[in-house]
Design a protein around this motif. Structure first.
Motif: not given
Length: 263
Positions: A94-109, A139-145
């Motif tokens: 699954p790190s293949i998917l997490l690599d995509e997430f990390h490259q996005s510089n986002c906080s939630v996938m 901050d962004r991730g915890l706000k959504v959560l």
């Protein structure tokens, strides 16, 4: 699901929330590596206990989804958490998917259902699926959560009502309400019985030449200890052989393990 993760040789720690004593004792007896078992008493808050009396068992599980994620972020030294449904099976790291997430510089996938047209139920159950979701402890991730946890405490039922369904249809609003939301693009993340019909499935297994990272075995159920019902969705011979075959064999092995443990 645990064994499939281990067989990909992925590096992971799996936090398992045990909603009853039997689940906890069984998993503790198996003495699995890379596992942290968390009991109901450890994470169940006063707010959760209050709504528990008002909801069916499944509805309460859904209510807890954002809260179990927050429990790990708040109580363990981790920078992010990926929530996994228990009926997922990993064919690739699954790190293949997490690599995509990390490259996005986002906080939630989040992941889309990607319904096959004949099974499109977005209007009922949502565009996105609560199956594989990643939250950073920023901050962004915890706000959504926090927002999601509050909404689930307010309303989380197994019915469609005023644009809501369980814990899931809330996700439809996230890309509009929040910044830092990444929608997974990798075709191999989130293959499931409601979307596999639109893909060419080949050995690997792959869909349209892309390796399947995980498959969501929604609706698969037991008829007897060793006989399974695949559910109502149309599945090709290739899907049953290449995707369901390995999972059914893995389930049968686990059934044998549990039987021997309690024999």
């Amino acid at each position: 699901m645990y064994d499939s993760l281990r067989q990909t040789e992925e590096c992971f720690t799996l936090f398992i929330f045990c909603f009853d004593d039997l689940a906890y004792e069984m998993l503790r007896s198996l003495n699995l590596s890379n596992i942290v078992l968390i009991t109901l008493n450890e994470f169940e808050t006063d707010e959760l206990k209050k709504v528990k009396k008002l909801r069916l068992e499944t509805e309460y599980y859904w209510t807890c989804t954002p809260h179990v994620i927050r429990h790990v972020l708040d109580n363990y030294d981790v920078k992010e958490v990926t929530y996994l449904d228990a009926d997922l099976y990993f064919f690739t790291k699954p790190s293949i998917l997490l690599d995509e997430f990390h490259q996005s510089n986002c906080s939630v996938m989040i992941t889309e259902h990607r319904y096959t047209p004949e099974y499109d139920q977005r209007h009922k159950f949502g565009i996105y699926c609560v199956q594989f979701m990643t939250f950073k402890s920023d901050d962004r991730g915890l706000k959504v959560l926090q927002w999601w946890g509050d909404r689930c405490l307010e309303w989380c039922y197994n019915r469609v009502e005023n644009g809501k369904f369980g814990d899931q249809k809330y996700l439809d609003k996230w890309p509009e309400l929040f910044t830092g939301i990444h929608v997974l693009q990798h075709l191999g993340g989130g293959v499931a019985c409601w979307n596999v019909q639109q893909y060419e499935v080949t050995d690997g297994p792959q869909v349209c030449g892309v390796p399947i990272v995980f498959y969501h075995f929604h609706q698969l159920s037991w008829n007897t200890a060793y006989q399974f019902d695949y559910g109502v969705y149309r599945l090709s011979k290739e899907v049953i052989s290449l995707i369901y075959g390995p999972y059914i064999r893995a389930l049968r092995e686990q059934i044998d393990t549990i039987v021997q443990l309690y024999d």
